[in-house]
Design a protein around this motif. Structure first.
Motif, PDB file in Angstrom:
ATOM      1  N   VAL A 849       0.392   2.080   1.138  1.00  0.00           N
ATOM      2  CA  VAL A 849       0.294   2.956   2.320  1.00  0.00           C
ATOM      3  C   VAL A 849      -0.032   4.361   1.843  1.00  0.00           C
ATOM      4  O   VAL A 849       0.519   4.813   0.830  1.00  0.00           O
ATOM      5  N   GLU A 850      -0.905   5.076   2.595  1.00  0.00           N
ATOM      6  CA  GLU A 850      -1.259   6.470   2.263  1.00  0.00           C
ATOM      7  C   GLU A 850      -0.793   7.380   3.379  1.00  0.00           C
ATOM      8  O   GLU A 850      -1.005   7.103   4.574  1.00  0.00           O
ATOM      9  N   CYS A 866       0.860   7.538   8.604  1.00  0.00           N
ATOM     10  CA  CYS A 866       0.274   6.811   7.479  1.00  0.00           C
ATOM     11  C   CYS A 866      -0.771   5.824   7.957  1.00  0.00           C
ATOM     12  O   CYS A 866      -0.860   5.472   9.150  1.00  0.00           O
ATOM     13  N   ARG A 867      -1.523   5.364   6.982  1.00  0.00           N
ATOM     14  CA  ARG A 867      -2.475   4.292   7.201  1.00  0.00           C
ATOM     15  C   ARG A 867      -2.268   3.245   6.106  1.00  0.00           C
ATOM     16  O   ARG A 867      -2.175   3.567   4.919  1.00  0.00           O
ATOM     17  N   VAL A 868      -2.218   1.983   6.516  1.00  0.00           N
ATOM     18  CA  VAL A 868      -2.007   0.886   5.581  1.00  0.00           C
ATOM     19  C   VAL A 868      -3.333   0.554   4.906  1.00  0.00           C
ATOM     20  O   VAL A 868      -4.282   0.149   5.587  1.00  0.00           O
ATOM     21  N   VAL A 873       3.145  -3.746   5.681  1.00  0.00           N
ATOM     22  CA  VAL A 873       4.390  -3.006   5.549  1.00  0.00           C
ATOM     23  C   VAL A 873       5.436  -3.714   6.403  1.00  0.00           C
ATOM     24  O   VAL A 873       5.181  -3.972   7.583  1.00  0.00           O
ATOM     25  N   ALA A 908      -2.844  -4.403   7.225  1.00  0.00           N
ATOM     26  CA  ALA A 908      -3.812  -3.456   6.669  1.00  0.00           C
ATOM     27  C   ALA A 908      -4.764  -2.945   7.744  1.00  0.00           C
ATOM     28  O   ALA A 908      -4.993  -3.583   8.779  1.00  0.00           O
ATOM     29  N   GLU A 911      -2.628   2.081  11.629  1.00  0.00           N
ATOM     30  CA  GLU A 911      -1.871   3.306  11.428  1.00  0.00           C
ATOM     31  C   GLU A 911      -0.440   3.101  11.900  1.00  0.00           C
ATOM     32  O   GLU A 911      -0.171   2.274  12.775  1.00  0.00           O
ATOM     33  N   CYS A 912       0.457   3.886  11.294  1.00  0.00           N
ATOM     34  CA  CYS A 912       1.866   3.754  11.643  1.00  0.00           C
ATOM     35  C   CYS A 912       2.570   5.052  11.320  1.00  0.00           C
ATOM     36  O   CYS A 912       2.031   5.924  10.631  1.00  0.00           O
ATOM     37  N   GLN A 927       1.301   8.354  -1.756  1.00  0.00           N
ATOM     38  CA  GLN A 927       1.145   6.932  -1.456  1.00  0.00           C
ATOM     39  C   GLN A 927       2.496   6.236  -1.572  1.00  0.00           C
ATOM     40  O   GLN A 927       3.356   6.630  -2.361  1.00  0.00           O
TER      41      GLN A 927
END
Length: 940
Positions: A849-850, A866-868, A873, A908, A911-912, A927
């Protein structure tokens, strides 16, 4: 040997009747027909004649013939197999040239003689050279002395002539000559001293060489002499002086009275003293003693002569009684004055004696009273010495060997560490007394090899009985002992197990055997237990006979087996080795007769003998506890004859042979050498491998057995203590290890040893098998109570628990496991230990995750948008915070949302929003590595 006809003897020797009759006539035995009878004397004359003829011949020649049979299978075009019998006859001639041997011996003797002559010549030349040098030095010293005398004469002449220059020159010449003479004399003296020193050194070396030879001879005599028992020398009896004996004969009342009077006299007249010594040749004048004059009376008493009559005489009887040494009469007269000294007669003086130093035999433990008795002193003296050493003891307290030896040395005696009260010394005395002639005995043959290679099946065919069918799981788990009668004689067989856990049983079989038959399957080859059997036979130093079994199987390959055995170091005879290889089939019986023939041939070469008279000696093959018969031991008689009713000592057990059975269960009264029997009537179950001895005295057998039990108990406790300490230190160093306590009960001693060995091998640094108790016999209530106290598991191998034990185990919740195959017991214990192992933690990566945005929420904290990038996740997963590919933090997620909804997982490319539990130091571009930890069960 018994009488037989000429024809029967020729058949036994495998020669023709005509040839045998010719040899008998040459030996002086008049036999002409094949029906004539031959006695033992005729056979001995024939043997002596053949030996003399062979010895006197110019070339000694031995011809060995051998016949080998083999089978070749060949298939024709139709696929049918044909069997072709192939017979190979071989003849080998061994010849020894005595002339060449005599030449070699003569050459060796000539070289030794030449070497001795050369050394003698060198020694003689050296002595002559040294003698010449000494003579030359003596001559130079004599010449220098004469020159010095001449120079001195010239000096005297110069003095008389009053010539100053001539006088100085003469003095210089005299001094120089004198110096030369001194140097020459010193050189001659030095050379003479060196010669004497060399002579003394040579003499000393010669004496040392003779002493070493004498010592070696005594050692050889001692080693060749039979073992005996060393007994300590009795201390010499101390003789008391006559004066002391007379003094001891006096009455105790007089001694007490004398003591009181002497004490009073010492208090009243402390200056009174007795003479320190008396001259041996004192005068016989009584006036010098008790009736001296007034002037010399007191001096005569203090330092004068004392006659022998005064010493021998009895003292004057006074009111104070007999006086002690160093005291005066001390009683007063009516006027208050002391008695006249001339009316007093002193008691005899005891001369000081030299202290007696005794050699005291100190056993392992000894009481204070016994130690005092050995030193011939009072027990109070020993207690006083121990009190000075810091120990408060009583007269009956037992002392260890080290403390007792310190006390003996402290009291001036010599302590010798010995077991003077060892009852086993009686056995050594019996061995010295009993000697019986040795006679030929049957060989003891052990069948060894890998498991399931057909050992018991081969023995089964030989015995014509079904033994393998009765073994649990088809494998042998005990040592079986049987004796078989063949046309050539009796053979005793020992069948050993092949499983890897029965190593100790195979070792016992190899130690009690004369010949080892190594059974190798033709379709399997050399296996680990095969290698172990080869090692056992080599360690025991017994000959080997290889039986390649299962040759009737289609996949059999005897040549491959031979190559593998050659690699293992077993060389067959056909390859130039000394091990016979025989192809056999335990199913069809092929090659069995040839195998027995080779075994008997090896036995004849070994010339096995043992006395068949006198008390029996043997070895315990196996032992067990029978519910109806009590302790039962299978023994192999090695010497003498065992009778029913004999008193036997078996290791730490003893008893009387109440019943004796053979391997078929039939009763018999006697058993000779190399015969296995099963005996009953022992006091307990002996250890397998213990020595069996027949004693005449049952009381002595009980004494030795109890002594051994006490000694073995002490050794066992010491070993357990050492083991506990080792385990304690291991636990302290590596952390506490998990332990599985086991109580093992087996039917026989060998199975118990094999189970303990196999189960303890499963232990490692984390889990450990602890054998709390192991014994032979059924499971009883005491075993269940022990399992309850130790929280252990009971393993019964071919035994069962009685009704009381089963009921108690059910109430206490004790687990009892029954087995009859060792594989199952090992597998179940291994599974239990595997369950005790800590599970292994494995990490599985889920996603990456970033962080793209950081949102500050009051009263909540930082929220990461974040974006996977990869994977997914999960809300329950763990995360690592990576900043520039460096791990900054590791923990769990506090929340996971997709828009405003709480979700369990996000895949993947979505977004979260998420927050970290207990950590808010996050930045854009960080990350998060998402992973899960799973626990995996471990196995041994």
């Amino acid at each position: 040997m018994t009488s037989m006809t000429v024809k029967e003897f020729a058949q036994e020797l495998k020669v023709s009747v005509k040839t045998l009759i010719g040899q008998l006539r040459a030996a002086g035995v008049d036999k002409s027909a094949e029906t004539d009878m031959l006695s033992d004397a005729d056979k001995s004359r024939l043997l002596d004649s053949l030996r003399i003829e062979r010895t006197n011949s110019s070339q000694r020649k031995i011809t060995v013939t051998r016949k080998e049979k083999s089978v070749i299978r060949q298939s024709d075009s139709s696929g049918k197999a044909h069997t072709i019998q192939v017979e190979v006859r071989r003849k080998r001639v061994f010849m020894k040239n005595p002339q060449l041997q005599a030449e070699e011996q003569a050459k060796i003797e000539a070289e030794a003689q030449a070497l001795a002559e050369r050394r003698a010549a060198e020694e003689k030349a050296r002595l002559e050279r040294e003698e010449a040098e000494r003579r030359a030095a003596a001559e130079r010293a004599e010449a220098a002395r004469r020159a010095a005398e001449e120079a001195k004469a010239r000096e005297e002449a110069a003095k008389k002539s009053a010539d100053e220059a001539a006088l100085k020159a003469a003095r210089r010449e005299a001094e120089k000559a004198k110096l030369d003479a001194e140097v020459a004399q010193a050189t001659a003296a030095r050379m003479e001293a060196e010669a004497k020193e060399k002579e003394a050194e040579a003499k000393r070396r010669e004496e040392a060489r003779k002493k070493a030879q004498e010592e070696a001879r005594r050692i050889r005599e001692m080693m060749s002499r039979k073992a005996g028992v060393l007994t300590a020398k009795k201390p010499p009896k101390e003789e008391k002086p006559k004066a002391e004996e007379k003094r001891e004969e006096k009455k105790p009342a007089e001694k007490k009275a004398g003591d009181k009077s002497s004490e009073k006299s010492v208090q009243r007249r402390p200056g009174a003293q007795r003479p320190a010594a008396q001259p041996a040749g004192g005068s016989g004048d009584k006036r010098g003693g008790a009736h001296g004059d007034k002037k010399g009376g007191r001096s005569g008493r203090s330092g004068g002569d004392w006659s022998d009559e005064d010493r021998k005489g009895r003292g004057l009887k006074t009111r104070g009684g007999v006086e002690e040494e160093g005291s005066s009469s001390g009683w007063r007269t009516a006027r208050g004055r002391r008695s006249q000294d001339r009316h007093r007669q002193d008691a005899p003086v005891q001369q000081p004696t030299e202290p007696v130093v005794r050699e005291v035999q100190v056993p392992e433990t000894i009481s204070v009273a016994d130690l005092a008795h050995k030193m011939s002193v009072k027990a109070t003296e020993v207690i006083k010495t121990l009190m000075l050493m810091g120990q408060m003891v009583t007269i009956n307290q037992m002392l260890d060997q080290d403390t007792a030896m310190l006390v003996v040395e402290e009291m001036g005696h010599k302590a010798i560490a010995a077991k003077a009260d060892d009852p086993e010394a009686y056995l050594g005395e019996l061995e010295e007394k009993q000697e019986f002639p040795a006679k030929p005995r049957p060989p003891v043959v052990t069948i060894m090899g890998h498991v399931d290679h057909g050992k018991t099946s081969l023995l089964d065919y030989i015995r014509r009985a079904k033994v393998a069918a009765g073994e649990a799981g088809g494998i042998t788990q005990h040592i079986g002992a049987y004796h078989v009668k063949t046309p050539r004689g009796i053979i005793t067989f020992l069948d050993t197990p092949g499983h890897e856990a029965f190593t100790a049983m195979r070792a016992r079989g190899a130690q009690a055997t004369d010949i080892v038959i190594l059974v190798v399957a033709a379709d399997d080859g050399v296996m680990p237990q095969t290698q172990e059997a080869i090692s056992h036979s080599r360690a025991a130093g017994v000959p080997l006979v290889v039986a390649i079994n299962k040759i009737d199987k289609p996949e059999a390959n005897p040549e491959r087996v031979k190559q593998e055995l050659v690699t293992a170091g077993v060389i067959p005879e056909e390859y130039g080795g000394d091990v016979p290889f025989i192809c056999v089939s335990a199913k069809s019986g092929q090659g069995v007769d040839e195998l027995l023939e080779n075994v008997l041939l090896q036995a004849e070469m070994l010339d096995l003998k043992a006395p068949d008279e006198g008390p029996a000696k043997g070895l315990v093959i196996e032992s067990r506890l029978d519910k109806g018969r009590g302790p039962v031991a299978s023994i192999l008689v090695q010497a003498g004859t065992l009778h029913r009713g004999d008193v036997v000592l078996v290791g730490a057990e003893f008893g009387r042979v109440r019943a004796m059975l053979n391997e078929l269960g039939k009763s018999q009264n006697t058993a000779g050498p190399s015969i296995p029997v099963e005996i009953q009537g022992l006091s307990g179950v002996p250890q397998a491998g213990d020595e069996v001895l027949v004693l005449a005295d049952e009381r002595k057998a009980r004494e030795i057995a109890l002594f051994r039990q006490g000694k073995y108990r002490d050794v066992k406790l010491a070993k357990q203590h050492a083991t506990n300490l080792a385990n304690l230190f291991a636990d302290v160093g590596e952390g506490e290890a998990k332990t599985l306590p086991l109580i093992i009960k087996a039917d026989v001693q060998g199975s118990q040893e094999a189970l303990i060995h196999a189960l303890t091998q499963l232990s490692n640094a984390e889990v450990r098998v602890s054998v709390v108790h192991a014994a032979v016999g059924g499971i009883s209530e005491s075993d269940v109570n022990l399992a309850t106290a130790s929280k252990g598991v009971i393993i019964g191998f071919n035994v069962r628990a009685d009704a009381q034990a089963r009921k108690l185990a059910e109430n206490e919740g004790v687990d009892i496991r029954y087995y009859n195959i060792i594989y199952d017991a090992v597998d179940d214990v291994k599974a239990a230990l595997s369950g005790m192992l800590s599970p292994e933690r494995r990490e599985t990566s889920l996603g990456l995750v970033e962080i793209r945005q950081i949102i500050r929420v009051p009263k909540v904290g930082n929220i990461a948008g974040c974006r996977v990038l990869e994977g997914l996740v999960r809300r329950s997963a763990q995360v690592r915070l990576l900043r520039e590919n460096v791990v900054v933090w590791t923990g769990e997620l506090a929340s996971l949302k997709h828009f405003k909804d709480d979700v369990r997982e996000i895949k993947a490319d979505n977004e979260c929003g998420l927050s970290l539990k207990g950590y808010e130091d996050i930045k854009v571009g960080d990350q998060l590595e998402v992973f899960e930890v799973t626990e995996v069960a471990r196995t041994l």
